[in-house]
Design an enzyme around this catalytic site. Structure first.
Site, short mmCIF file in Angstrom:
data_model
loop_
_atom_site.label_atom_id
_atom_site.label_comp_id
_atom_site.label_asym_id
_atom_site.label_seq_id
_atom_site.Cartn_x
_atom_site.Cartn_y
_atom_site.Cartn_z
N ASP A 1 -4.95 -11.08 -45.46
CA ASP A 1 -4.18 -11.21 -46.72
C ASP A 1 -4.05 -9.88 -47.46
O ASP A 1 -3.05 -9.64 -48.14
CB ASP A 1 -4.81 -12.26 -47.64
CG ASP A 1 -6.26 -11.97 -47.99
OD1 ASP A 1 -6.89 -11.15 -47.31
OD2 ASP A 1 -6.78 -12.59 -48.93
N ARG B 1 -1.62 -22.98 -46.46
CA ARG B 1 -0.17 -23.06 -46.68
C ARG B 1 0.59 -22.79 -45.39
O ARG B 1 0.18 -21.98 -44.56
CB ARG B 1 0.28 -22.00 -47.69
CG ARG B 1 -0.07 -22.32 -49.12
CD ARG B 1 0.61 -21.35 -50.08
NE ARG B 1 0.42 -19.96 -49.69
CZ ARG B 1 1.23 -18.96 -50.03
NH1 ARG B 1 2.30 -19.20 -50.75
NH2 ARG B 1 0.98 -17.73 -49.65
N SER C 1 -7.62 -14.76 -43.58
CA SER C 1 -8.27 -13.85 -44.55
C SER C 1 -9.78 -13.79 -44.37
O SER C 1 -10.54 -14.00 -45.33
CB SER C 1 -7.91 -14.28 -45.97
OG SER C 1 -6.52 -14.33 -46.09
#
Length: 900
Positions: A640, A522, A586
């Site tokens: 994350d 994203r 992440s």
């Protein structure tokens, strides 16, 4: 003339549909806990939870009490794929003094007959399982226990009602066993109707209804457990013995009962009871015909008005006479012969009229039986949520078997009343004997299966003592990761993030955020406002990362990321702006500063080459240079988990822990700088990214790893690594379940021992299926549909086992996660030096959010293992996107303060 006389006995389809609706209402009343005491149709749970699956085998005994004779059986069941069986029986009379005497005499007589049978069959010195067919209404609380509610069928034995008949039989057997050295173990109490269904279930797996229509009448069927209020538990199905003979005892059928029905009832042994049975069973139809003929004769409509002794004698006309008189193919000869034997001397017109009376009486019986059966079939179809259903009714009883027209009439009327059900009627062969043996065989199979399933799943049931050990080991590993001397060899790496503060509300501006951590990537634009109108606005776009890029070269991966950024900047019209950027990456990174992150190792299915040991921020900057279209100010590389903590910290200043429980599993928390030996400085705090997924990679939790965990690990992209994550994260739970299902299938405990091609495929059982299957709102029918989508043809029993496996695996994951988190909150409490800690954990991840029980079990475990900590769990809102922007904003704020 007869039609006019018996007009009220001729029932139209409209009336039968009304009877069907009335019976459905009675069924619901009988199943409800509050309404059952006043229900006439008692809907008795039989505790028969499973139909034969074809794997039953062995020698069984059965005894059958309920008709004019007592029977003892030896049944051999062969596991030959056809569920064939061999039945040897012996019939014993049931003398009047026994069936109308006292209980002790009755059960002594049964025990004596059984022992005689065992001697004649040379079954001494063998301990054989025994099924007891007891064809009277009983309230059961388990399969091998039943309290007699009331005698029927002319039985009137004293001292048995309201007592457990199995216990009485056992006592009688024990009395004889000492003398005769014979041993029989009563495993199941069975109603003859249930026995009929089970016998037919051997020949046709679709059989889930049993019907008796003979001396007595009754029906049973497989009901969903969630509808049976009288029995604990919602899983699976159980056979319900309707005891429908009492339908109408509350007056529900008074408008359909004729003067003849009332007269017959008044002259019976149990007036006012079993009214439906008195309208349809063969025990009463002959008497009903006699009463009609008597009245017609008195009114001069038959036999020239001459009333013979036969017409005045109760029971003189039997069902066998009615059946014989309805043999139309033989004309009137049978009728004339029977009536002459009864000294009635009929004319031809009399014979025609009597034959017509018999037809109307038996036709009404078939109609009423069909209406009640149609109600059961409709309920089954609605339970299964099917528009059209195929099913089989196992059927037994003299009326159905010997009456020349009855079977055909019953089938025709059922098909008219329930056109949405394709019903096969299967005649039972020795349902009460073979059926009792099958119930006993199924009970023995289920008990043996239960033992093996429990043994398979036992290693997943972690007691509190083991969880405390896990907590203590996690605590030790946290300390190793923080110490300079042990950090290099620590499995829990305790990576400093250089995030040294949480949001204070003064952050503002426009920020870009990138989020790479799974199969999607994203790009976000985040606008943060401070002050009274404090808010966070986000705009984002999702891009897929193809497998060939996830597992290709590092250069291709970062070129793909930059291509996605370029598309987003163009889409938002901000290609020329040099905005601060936070990069949520992440994967385990070793950071030397907030904008430098060296990849320790890929997880979650990524395998891009030339990345491990490299600074991912540098790789991103180089890819941006190669494209040469825009420039960005990369302020922070973010995990994350840290983003999750920061997002919740923006709402709650007490949030100092972040937890991810999704595809992966990880925790971060704010640690005192003085405890972080691998970073210079003792003042303030820094967020530590624990990377706890690698906990256990040194073998410290090998004692709780099962063979299934080892198989999942060996088949993964990174064998020997991330062992704790492989036991607790969404990416692996489905695969653990698949491995267990394969093992249970190999043991013959699932899917009839057939491992389908789809079950052999690694990754076929996704974790989302665990969440769906374990949902409390999901009926087993829907579980079966999910399994069918996966190519797994499951029975109801299979679905229960699959649901149990999913529950055990996900519960262990939540408990292990809770043990790890308890170690963190206890450490925070000790850091602060307080007796009682109040702290908030920011949480994200699909497992926590979407699984129906994971979050609750996790919270309960933390409370159990860290009782001095009051932990609030706060769901994160987009930790990896919004959190990355907030970290970037906080870093900018702290940087500006530093400059000033």
């Amino acid at each position: 003339q007869v039609d006019r006389y018996l007009y009220h006995m001729r029932l139209s389809d409209h009336v039968l549909l009304d009877v069907m609706a009335r019976f459905q209402t009675e069924m619901v009343k009988g199943l409800g806990r509050d309404t059952n005491p006043t229900a006439t149709v008692k809907m008795l749970p039989s505790f028969v939870r499973s139909l034969p699956d074809g794997s039953e085998k062995g020698d069984f005994l059965a005894v059958d009490l309920g008709g004019s004779q007592f029977r003892a059986h030896q049944v051999k069941v062969f596991n030959d794929g056809k569920q064939s069986s061999q039945l040897e029986s012996k019939f014993y009379p049931t003398p009047k003094e026994v069936i109308q005497g006292n209980g002790a005499e009755l059960f002594d007589y049964i025990a004596g007959c059984l022992l005689d049978f065992m001697e004649t069959k040379n079954l001494k010195h063998k301990k054989l399982p025994l099924g007891f067919t007891f064809s009277f209404p009983c309230k059961q609380t388990k399969l091998e226990e039943g309290v007699l509610l009331a005698w029927t069928k002319h039985f009137k034995v004293r001292g048995v009602q309201d007592t457990d008949v199995v216990s009485s039989l056992r006592k009688a057997l024990q009395k004889h066993q000492a003398s005769f050295d014979i041993d029989a173990d009563v495993l199941a109490l069975v109603n003859d109707t249930v026995g009929t269904m089970m016998t037919c279930g051997c020949d046709d797996r679709r059989c889930e209804v049993g019907l008796i229509i003979g001396t007595g009448t009754n029906a049973c069927y497989m009901e969903e457990m969630r509808h049976i209020d009288l029995v604990e538990g919602d899983e699976g199905r159980m056979c319900i013995n309707t005891e429908w003979g009492a339908f109408g005892d509350d007056g529900a059928l008074d408008d359909l009962r004729t003067e003849f029905d009332r007269e017959l009832d008044l002259g019976s042994l149990n007036p006012g009871k079993q009214l439906f049975e008195k309208m349809i069973s063969s025990l009463y139809l002959g008497e009903l015909v006699r009463l009609i003929l008597l009245k017609m004769t008195k009114e001069g409509l038959l036999f020239n008005g001459k009333v013979s002794t036969a017409l005045l004698t109760k029971g003189k006309i039997e069902m066998k006479h009615v059946s014989a008189m309805e043999k139309y193919k033989e004309g009137l000869s049978n009728t004339k012969e029977i009536l002459s034997e009864l000294n009635l001397f009929p004319s031809e017109e009399d014979c025609v009229a009597v034959q017509h009376v018999c037809t109307i009486v038996s036709f009404r019986s078939a109609n009423l039986c069909a209406a009640a059966l149609a109600a059961i079939l409709t309920r089954l179809r609605e339970n299964k949520k099917l528009l059209r259903m195929q099913t089989t009714v196992g059927i037994d009883g003299g009326l159905y078997k010997t009456h020349p027209q009855y079977a055909k009439r019953l089938r025709e009327v059922v098909r008219r009343l329930v056109p949405t059900c394709d019903v096969r009627f299967l005649l039972s062969v020795s349902g009460s004997g073979r059926g009792a043996a099958m119930v006993t065989a199924v009970a023995r199979r289920l008990a043996a299966q239960r033992q093996r399933i429990d043994a398979t799943l036992a290693p997943f049931l972690l007691p509190l003592g083991i969880l405390r050990e896990v907590k203590d080991k996690m605590r030790a590993e946290l300390e190793y990761g923080l110490k300079r001397d042990t950090q290099a060899n620590a499995t829990v790496k305790m990576l400093p993030t250089y995030v040294c503060g949480t949001p204070d509300g003064t952050e503002k501006g426009k920020f870009l955020a990138l989020d790479l951590g799974g199969t999607n990537f994203r790009v976000l634009l985040v606008k943060i406002k401070s002050g009274r109108r404090r808010s966070v606005q986000m705009y984002n776009k999702i891009f897929a990362i193809p497998l060939e890029i996830m597992q290709g070269t590092g250069e291709k991966l970062f070129d793909h990321i930059v291509q996605c950024i370029a598309d987003f900047l163009e889409y938002m019209g901000i290609k020329g702006a040099r905005l601060p950027l936070g990069f949520t990456f992440s994967f385990p990174c070793r950071q030397a500063s907030i904008d430098k992150g060296t990849l320790v190792g890929w997880t979650k299915g990524f395998k891009a080459t030339d990345c491990e040991g490299e600074d991912v921020v540098d790789m991103l900057r180089e890819a941006i240079k190669r494209r040469n279209e825009f420039d960005l100010d990369i302020v922070a590389v973010v995990n994350d988990t840290v983003g999750t903590m920061m997002t919740c910290g923006y709402e709650d200043p007490n949030c100092e822990i972040g937890l991810i429980a999704g595809t992966g599993s990880n925790v971060c928390y704010m640690e005192d700088m003085k405890n972080i030996e691998i970073v210079e400085g003792n003042e303030g705090k820094m967020c530590i990214n624990t990377e706890w997924g690698a906990f256990g990679d040194n073998g410290c939790i090998d004692n709780i790893r099962t063979k299934y965990d080892k198989e999942v690990d060996e088949g993964s992209l990174n064998p020997g690594k991330q062992r704790y994550e492989k036991m607790t994260s969404g990416m692996y739970l489905g695969e653990i379940v698949r491995q267990i299902l394969i093992d249970l299938t190999k043991q013959g405990l699932l899917f009839r021992g057939n491992i389908s091609e789809s079950l052999r495929k690694r990754g076929i059982f996704e974790t989302k299926f665990l969440s769906q299957i374990e949902s409390d709102r999901l009926a087993l029918l829907q579980v079966r549909r999910i399994l069918q989508q996966l190519g797994l043809d499951s029975t109801c029993d299979d679905s229960i086992i699959v649901k149990e496996v999913c529950g055990v695996v996900s519960r262990r994951a939540a408990r292990l996660c809770g043990a790890g988190l308890a170690a963190i909150v206890e450490k925070k409490r000790e850091n602060r030096g307080v007796e009682r800690l109040q702290i908030t954990v920011g949480v994200d991840g699909t497992l926590y959010k979407l699984h129906p029980h994971f979050s609750r079990v996790l919270r309960e475990t933390v409370k159990e293992l860290a009782p001095q900590c009051d932990v609030t769990f706060m769901l994160s809102e987009d930790g990896s996107g919004k959190g990355a922007a907030l970290i970037t904003a906080v870093a900018k704020r702290l940087h500006n303060i530093g400059q000033k």
